[in-house]
Write a protein that holds these residues in place. Structure first.
Motif, mmCIF file in Angstrom:
data_model
loop_
_atom_site.group_PDB
_atom_site.id
_atom_site.type_symbol
_atom_site.label_atom_id
_atom_site.label_comp_id
_atom_site.label_asym_id
_atom_site.label_seq_id
_atom_site.Cartn_x
_atom_site.Cartn_y
_atom_site.Cartn_z
ATOM 1 N N TYR A 159 0.850 -1.198 0.000
ATOM 2 C CA TYR A 159 0.000 0.000 0.000
ATOM 3 C C TYR A 159 0.879 1.240 0.000
ATOM 4 C CZ TYR A 159 -3.677 3.310 1.349
ATOM 5 O OH TYR A 159 -4.560 4.367 1.383
ATOM 6 N N ARG A 160 0.628 2.140 -0.947
ATOM 7 C CA ARG A 160 1.383 3.383 -1.060
ATOM 8 C C ARG A 160 0.480 4.576 -0.791
ATOM 9 N NH1 ARG A 160 6.140 6.155 -0.523
ATOM 10 N NH2 ARG A 160 6.089 8.039 -1.823
ATOM 11 N N ASP A 161 0.803 5.326 0.265
ATOM 12 C CA ASP A 161 0.167 6.609 0.562
ATOM 13 C C ASP A 161 1.147 7.684 0.104
ATOM 14 O OD1 ASP A 161 -1.070 8.849 1.551
ATOM 15 O OD2 ASP A 161 -1.158 8.175 3.629
ATOM 16 N N ASN A 162 0.876 8.288 -1.048
ATOM 17 C CA ASN A 162 1.880 9.088 -1.746
ATOM 18 C C ASN A 162 2.190 10.414 -1.074
ATOM 19 O OD1 ASN A 162 3.562 8.703 -3.997
ATOM 20 N ND2 ASN A 162 2.475 10.284 -5.143
ATOM 21 N N THR A 163 1.298 10.904 -0.211
ATOM 22 C CA THR A 163 1.549 12.172 0.486
ATOM 23 C C THR A 163 1.437 12.049 2.002
ATOM 24 O OG1 THR A 163 -0.776 12.849 0.361
ATOM 25 C CG2 THR A 163 0.667 13.490 -1.473
ATOM 26 N N GLY A 164 0.995 10.914 2.506
ATOM 27 C CA GLY A 164 0.802 10.748 3.938
ATOM 28 C C GLY A 164 -0.500 11.323 4.455
ATOM 29 N N GLN A 165 -1.431 11.677 3.575
ATOM 30 C CA GLN A 165 -2.680 12.303 4.014
ATOM 31 C C GLN A 165 -3.826 11.310 4.189
ATOM 32 O OE1 GLN A 165 -3.474 16.405 2.245
ATOM 33 N NE2 GLN A 165 -2.026 15.596 0.738
ATOM 34 N N PHE A 166 -3.646 10.076 3.731
ATOM 35 C CA PHE A 166 -4.736 9.105 3.849
ATOM 36 C C PHE A 166 -4.615 8.255 5.109
ATOM 37 C CE2 PHE A 166 -5.793 10.302 -0.394
ATOM 38 C CZ PHE A 166 -7.108 9.903 -0.586
ATOM 39 N N VAL A 167 -3.456 7.660 5.336
ATOM 40 C CA VAL A 167 -3.288 6.796 6.505
ATOM 41 C C VAL A 167 -3.134 7.682 7.739
ATOM 42 C CG1 VAL A 167 -1.935 4.978 7.584
ATOM 43 C CG2 VAL A 167 -2.232 5.008 5.104
ATOM 44 N N THR A 168 -4.152 7.677 8.574
ATOM 45 C CA THR A 168 -4.241 8.593 9.706
ATOM 46 C C THR A 168 -4.693 7.828 10.940
ATOM 47 O OG1 THR A 168 -4.811 10.445 8.258
ATOM 48 C CG2 THR A 168 -5.377 10.679 10.584
ATOM 49 N N GLN A 169 -4.176 8.201 12.096
ATOM 50 C CA GLN A 169 -4.655 7.652 13.361
ATOM 51 C C GLN A 169 -5.558 8.682 14.019
ATOM 52 O OE1 GLN A 169 -3.783 4.454 14.278
ATOM 53 N NE2 GLN A 169 -5.527 4.692 15.652
ATOM 54 N N TYR A 170 -6.771 8.271 14.379
ATOM 55 C CA TYR A 170 -7.756 9.157 14.996
ATOM 56 C C TYR A 170 -7.752 8.888 16.495
ATOM 57 C CZ TYR A 170 -9.037 9.587 10.121
ATOM 58 O OH TYR A 170 -9.000 9.813 8.768
#
Length: 387
Positions: A294-305
């Protein structure tokens, strides 16, 4: 052709009632100050037992109402930790705000219309689970307790609107629908002023029987006006998801999913591939493996809430307590067993799923354990009872 049995006996004679409860725990080698597991929405806490969901279901199957038309009702309401992530703004985001919340998994009218082809058109109008992806919220129909990054961050969860399946022939269905957005509704529950929608194709019993597939394309604004301003109404998010399953025999099968997302408002992209393999060693025991890139190209999708309402607040564009990693390529491998012994007449499902999961950043970042670790191991599992 719809069955006539229920119509002859009374429209409510085939109503189905059900209840299901799931709880579990996953221990992590990458300890965090708030016992969170980065990149894991389900379960949302590490090293803590969790009531994931208590679900109550009422289903009235589609039955004839005359002229070839059919009508039914689907209702499922869920209480538990999973509702924090599967929240629908404007509907379930303010009912409860603690660790355990409540939400409708689906609350819709089901329709059958005898149009255009022999199979006709089926549809669901109201609240419905997003059709994209492989892993469902219901633990009885998915292989693993934990979810793939693709499922959590690159497929939608819930919708308010309508979804339809046009049965072209015995093998292929055309799917299409329109909704208010991913996990949003109307009024104060909408994060922008525009709808989104699906179109796609699914096939079953192909290549002589063992092959099935679904391709769905989704497009529409998904970002919040409060977060990026008025351009949220025109900035489109494009989703592409192709998944398929090949059953080699009654004992084992392989499934795969390819996914790509582009968001114009965030100027962000993800792409991923997931493979599942299942081996049924007996009628009550199955072994599963899942691997993902899995590639999150900017780091804005994979988030810890971090907060109990942080997910819902983020959907609406409000400030929220969250953590995000830099652009990261994630690799993960999960292994588990599913044990479903027969325990009694009144228990429809007794399921235990021990699991071990390995996660690693493949490009040198350290997203785990409060950004101290580039990898982690998670061990645990869950138990599900269905009545």
């Amino acid at each position: 052709m719809l069955p006539k049995t229920a119509a002859a006996q009374g429209w409510f004679s085939d109503t189905v009632l059900g209840a299901q409860i799931e709880g579990g725990i996953m221990a992590s080698s990458a300890r965090s100050s708030k016992n969170t597991s980065f990149g894991q929405l389900i379960p949302g806490r590490s090293n803590q037992p969790t009531l994931d969901q208590l679900a109550l279901t009422w289903i009235k199957p589609v039955d004839p109402i005359g002229g070839g038309y059919g009508l039914g009702v689907n209702l499922r309401f869920l209480y538990g930790s999973d509702a924090r992530s599967y929240v629908i703004t404007g509907i379930s985001d303010r009912i409860l705000t603690g660790r355990y919340q409540v939400m409708p998994v689906y609350a819709n009218v089901a329709l059958h219309m005898p149009w255009l082809t022999k199979g006709g058109l089926d549809g669901q109008v109201g609240v419905f689970a997003a059709p994209m992806g492989v892993e469902a919220l219901d633990p009885s129909v998915r292989a693993f307790y934990t979810l793939a990054y693709t499922t959590e961050y690159s497929t939608p969860f819930e919708h308010v609107g309508g979804m339809f399946q046009w049965h072209l022939n015995t093998h292929f269905d055309l799917q299409f629908g329109m909704d208010t957005g991913n996990q949003t509704s109307f009024g104060r529950g909408d994060n922008n002023h525009e709808p989104a929608g699906y179109v796609g194709l699914s096939g079953s019993n192909l290549a002589g029987g063992p092959l099935s597939f679904t391709y769905l394309f989704r497009v529409g604004p998904e970002d919040a006006i409060r977060a990026i301003g008025p351009r949220a109404n025109s900035a489109q998010r494009f989703w592409n998801d192709l998944n398929g399953t090949w059953k080699f025999s009654d004992r084992w099968s392989v499934s795969a999913e390819l996914n790509q997302v582009h968001d114009q408002g965030l100027r962000a992209d993800t792409w991923s591939g997931v493979v599942w393999a299942a081996l049924n060693v007996s009628p009550v025991l199955t072994f599963n493996a899942r691997t993902e890139l899995y590639r999150d190209n900017t780091g804005q999708f994979v988030t810890q809430y971090l907060g109990n309402t942080s997910y819902a607040q983020t959907l609406l564009g409000h400030p929220a307590d969250t953590l995000s990693a830099p652009a990261t390529t994630y690799g993960d491998l999960s292994l588990n067993a599913i044990w479903r012994p027969l325990v009694g007449h009144h228990v429809k499902l007794f399921q235990i799923r021990p699991e071990i999961r390995f996660d690693r950043s493949l490009n040198g970042t350290r997203p785990f354990g409060d950004f101290r670790n580039g990898s982690r191991v998670m061990v645990g599992g869950d138990m599900t009872l269905g009545f």
